[in-house]
Write a protein that holds these residues in place. Sequence first.
Motif, short mmCIF file in Angstrom:
data_model
loop_
_atom_site.label_atom_id
_atom_site.label_comp_id
_atom_site.label_asym_id
_atom_site.label_seq_id
_atom_site.Cartn_x
_atom_site.Cartn_y
_atom_site.Cartn_z
N CYS A 142 0.82 -1.21 0.00
CA CYS A 142 0.00 0.00 0.00
C CYS A 142 0.86 1.26 0.00
N ALA A 143 0.48 2.22 -0.84
CA ALA A 143 1.15 3.51 -0.89
C ALA A 143 0.73 4.37 0.29
N THR A 144 1.53 5.36 0.61
CA THR A 144 1.14 6.33 1.63
C THR A 144 -0.18 6.99 1.23
N ASP A 145 -1.11 7.05 2.17
CA ASP A 145 -2.48 7.55 1.96
C ASP A 145 -3.31 6.60 1.10
N GLY A 146 -2.78 5.44 0.78
CA GLY A 146 -3.56 4.42 0.08
C GLY A 146 -4.48 3.70 1.04
N THR A 147 -5.37 2.89 0.48
CA THR A 147 -6.41 2.25 1.28
C THR A 147 -6.40 0.74 1.08
N THR A 194 5.26 5.15 5.59
CA THR A 194 6.06 5.08 4.37
C THR A 194 6.17 3.62 3.94
N PRO A 195 5.82 3.30 2.70
CA PRO A 195 5.84 1.89 2.28
C PRO A 195 7.23 1.27 2.42
N ARG A 196 7.24 0.04 2.90
CA ARG A 196 8.48 -0.72 2.95
C ARG A 196 8.69 -1.43 1.62
N PRO A 197 9.92 -1.70 1.23
CA PRO A 197 10.14 -2.47 0.01
C PRO A 197 9.46 -3.83 0.10
#
Length: 217
Positions: A142-147, A194-197
């Motif tokens: 999931c991206a930042t601010d993603g759902t 923040t998304p992790r790899p």
Amino acid sequence: MTRDWYAWHDQYTDPASPLSRRLAAVRTHVGAALDAARPGPLRAVSLCAGQGRDLIPVLATHPRGGDVTARLVELDPRNVEVARAAVARAGLSGVEVVPGDAARTDAYAGLVPADLVLVCGVFGNITEADIRATVGHCASLCATDGTVFWTRHRGAPDLVPAICDWFAEEGFAPVAVSSPADGVGVGVHRFLGTPRPLPSGVTMFEFTGRPTDEVDR
């Protein structure tokens, strides 16, 4: 006995069934997330997508549907063909339906972190430990601010409160969580971190073969 996941979709023929009510709730939440999404191109991934009923009809009718590049991953080839036909009818050139093991992280390479992550029909078919692990992987998907949209029945053992706690531990904030009185379990969480790899070659979960509720999947 292994469940026939193609025949399982027959439950949708009854609009009053728990599965149909759950589907309606998920679609409403996906539409609301698209309403609130940032301008510009968007990404979506769907794990164990089945026939794509959670996402494809929403993208087909929503004003932002054309902004979405999506990948639906499904193991049953019959469901894949149904979903691909629905994509073709809707003219969704940005949507691909991929046959394969949705539990493998490699299935999402190149399209994550995504703005919409659907994990519907998974948590009722895997162990508690695998649910916890998959929630952790959602911080990579999931991206930042993603759902993230997820489902889990509210029968015993009711793991929904624990699942919400696990999402909080991974940096997600609750948007909506159905109550036991609703009869179906639908959760929506927004990722604030923040998304992790996303690690390659990892199996996030494994179906137990013993679904805990007829609605699950």
